[in-house]
Scaffold this active site. Sequence first.
Site, PDB file in Angstrom:
ATOM      1  N   GLU A 277      -2.978   3.572  -8.894  1.00  0.00           N
ATOM      2  CA  GLU A 277      -3.736   3.754  -7.855  1.00  0.00           C
ATOM      3  C   GLU A 277      -3.891   5.339  -7.367  1.00  0.00           C
ATOM      4  OE1 GLU A 277      -2.949   0.202  -5.952  1.00  0.00           O
ATOM      5  OE2 GLU A 277      -3.305  -1.038  -7.785  1.00  0.00           O
TER       6      GLU A 277
ATOM      7  N   ASP B 261       7.354  -3.534  -5.062  1.00  0.00           N
ATOM      8  CA  ASP B 261       7.032  -4.975  -4.493  1.00  0.00           C
ATOM      9  C   ASP B 261       5.701  -5.164  -5.072  1.00  0.00           C
ATOM     10  OD1 ASP B 261       8.476  -4.856  -1.496  1.00  0.00           O
ATOM     11  OD2 ASP B 261       8.163  -2.904  -2.467  1.00  0.00           O
ATOM     12  N   PHE B 262       4.654  -4.454  -5.622  1.00  0.00           N
ATOM     13  CA  PHE B 262       3.665  -4.563  -6.102  1.00  0.00           C
ATOM     14  C   PHE B 262       3.482  -5.270  -7.482  1.00  0.00           C
ATOM     15  CE2 PHE B 262       1.447  -1.031  -3.404  1.00  0.00           C
ATOM     16  CZ  PHE B 262       1.809  -1.710  -2.375  1.00  0.00           C
TER      17      PHE B 262
ATOM     18  N   GLU C 230      -3.092  -4.906 -10.494  1.00  0.00           N
ATOM     19  CA  GLU C 230      -1.929  -4.558 -11.066  1.00  0.00           C
ATOM     20  C   GLU C 230      -1.729  -5.370 -12.347  1.00  0.00           C
ATOM     21  OE1 GLU C 230      -2.276  -4.728  -7.889  1.00  0.00           O
ATOM     22  OE2 GLU C 230      -1.426  -2.770  -7.233  1.00  0.00           O
TER      23      GLU C 230
ATOM     24  N   PHE D  93       4.575   1.115  -5.339  1.00  0.00           N
ATOM     25  CA  PHE D  93       5.914   0.287  -4.636  1.00  0.00           C
ATOM     26  C   PHE D  93       6.082  -0.804  -5.607  1.00  0.00           C
ATOM     27  CE2 PHE D  93       3.887   2.277  -1.024  1.00  0.00           C
ATOM     28  CZ  PHE D  93       4.965   2.558   0.078  1.00  0.00           C
TER      29      PHE D  93
ATOM     30  N   HIS E 108       7.051  -3.555   1.361  1.00  0.00           N
ATOM     31  CA  HIS E 108       7.038  -2.122   0.898  1.00  0.00           C
ATOM     32  C   HIS E 108       8.480  -1.612   1.039  1.00  0.00           C
ATOM     33  CE1 HIS E 108       2.970  -2.594   2.037  1.00  0.00           C
ATOM     34  NE2 HIS E 108       2.562  -1.559   1.013  1.00  0.00           N
TER      35      HIS E 108
END
Lengths: 325, 324
Positions: A29, A85-86, A60, A83, A129
């Site tokens: 992105e 986390d994603f 994602e 990140f 994040h």
Amino acid sequence: MREIRYIDAIREAQAEEMRRDKTVFIFGEGIGPRGGAFTQTQGMWDEFGEKRLIDTPISELGFTGVAVGAAMTGLRPIVDIMFWDFAFEALGQIVNQAARIHYMSNGQIKVPLVVRGVIGAGQSAGGHHSNSPYPLYTQMPGLKIVIPATPYDVKGLLKTAIRDDDPVMVFEHKGLYNTKGPVPEEEYTIPFGQAIVRREGSDVTLVATSRMVLLALEAAETLADEGISAEVVDPRTLVPLDKKTILASIRKTNRVVVVDEAFSPCGVGGEIAALAADEAFYHLDAPIKRIHSLSVPTPSSPPLEKAVVPSLEQIVTTVREVMNQ
Amino acid sequence: MDLPDKDVLLALYRQMLMLRRFEEAVARVYREGKIPGFVHLYIGEEAVATGVCAHLEKTDYVTSTHRGHGHALAKGVPARQVMAELWGRSTGCSGGRGGSMHLYAPEYGLLGTNGIVGPSIINGAGAAFSAKYRGTSQVTVAFFGDGANNTGSFHEGLNLASIWKLPVVFVCENNLYATEMSFLKATAGQSVAARAAAYAMPGVAVDGQDVLAVYQAAGEAIARARAGEGPTLIECRTYRFVGHHEGDPGTGYRTQEEVEEWRKRDPIPLFRDRLLTDKVVTQDELAQIGDDVEAHVQDAIDFSAQSAWPSPQEAATKVFASPL
Ligand SMILES: Cc1ncc(C[n+]2csc(CCOP(=O)(O)OP(=O)(O)O)c2C)c(N)n1
Ligand SMILES: [Mg+2]
């Protein structure tokens, strides 16, 4: 030697490998004309364009899945997950598909996929994040796990990751992005599974990963003033893990403290402790200690965040403790 | 629609019969304890894989589901390799490491059946992305069930395939149930094909019991993909005549009348009757095909029974392409 920042080393590694191999491309992105949320692809657009720097929608699961399918059929995708986390939104593709296909297909299908992105607390980015979820991936057979601490390492290891025929997960601490270090202009790669002794010492081994390497080095400096000689070992890759270098250090110093920003349960510290207990038990002069983040979602407010992440003081205190035993 | 040439018609008939006899044999030997694990049979849905894969080249790709034996066979994977994989033998297409839900045969373009509902859609889009990137004319068909059409993989996969104009055909085998969950209860709008509009691609609903209808719709979609005109979504309305997996009686969530109604629309007799009525083939020709198919299936069984088990010494090999 010239010094560049960690983030610049990432950019160089990607650009060099894309130049070298036309099957390498990036999904992410904002990695197109914008140059990436962290400038990780800045200046690459003119050379590689929309065919190879593919700006994706926020999807994602979708683009990681497309990357896996592309990797199965002859391409070498880099998924810029931004990140880590994603990546939980795409976890099934990484774990159920990418990691397992080579084995389940009896070695017929390779999945040369790189997923890279940032980890780590320290910037008040909050619970979505700031995570450092690499231990989770070490439990999944089929994935290689890279966790570089310096600009030199991130460049050499990322290049190896892109050339590797297996899915490789690269975890980059955002607190390292602006750190500078020597990186040669000449081409080099770093093999997986080679830990590095960052500082030699004789009294205690600090096994440290990622940004914790910098903290461990600082702690070693402080401890040196007190007459304690700490050796700092950075595994650099968790899968494969260079047990030899770690064990050699432990057998020399007879004490070990693990410093790792991820959570403790079933984690890096536990793994190193088990290794020491299994293979260096009779060399140990003190209990093995593990320093990790507290097992809580990373809070945003600075005093709270500071309280959950391993600190310099914590390392120094823990080492003093094991030295007194 | 004009009837395709006789050799195409006979090939379609032979393929459907092969898929049926293969699965019947699987059910038989499964009950005898020859096959470990789970198997999901394709009985009742043969017209779909047959009508679609008839248009594919060996180098084209297929991604498939937990109910994937039919896709593997129709894509050209030898019956011996598919059967032996179900038996867990070293000669299986995945060397016994995969089993029914992990049939891989890249040599024949089969990029895997799948134990997870949904991934066939995005991984199929990925293979199509790869073909486009590499500049080949390969087409990918991603098969999935009605159960997958409510997953994120469906929505993200269709969107990406559309914005990137990928050479992929999404084929939904809507057999009206995902295990016991009714499609009508599970799906807002009660149509898979209608969802194509949201992703700006053609959405076609076809009678999945009519092999010629499937053949026609798939032919157009595959030609479109090959011409670089982007993806198509095809919804084939079909029915599994058996339980969800072997061992599931397939009752309780659907009525006996409903099953009986659908069995009247068995794709194989439907097609056979049409061929005979139109005098395209003779009874003798069909009987000959039947005998050939039986022999072929028996050969796959014999082959599996005689094949060696994989060696336990190899259980920890091939985790990585470049070992640690
Ligand atoms: C993500 C996921 N959830 C649940 C399951 C368990 N499961 C296996 S098959 C199935 C039903 C799938 O239905 P459908 O997609 O309609 O295919 P069908 O079995 O009807 O051919 C379910 C729920 C699974 N394999 N994967
Ligand atoms: Mg279904």
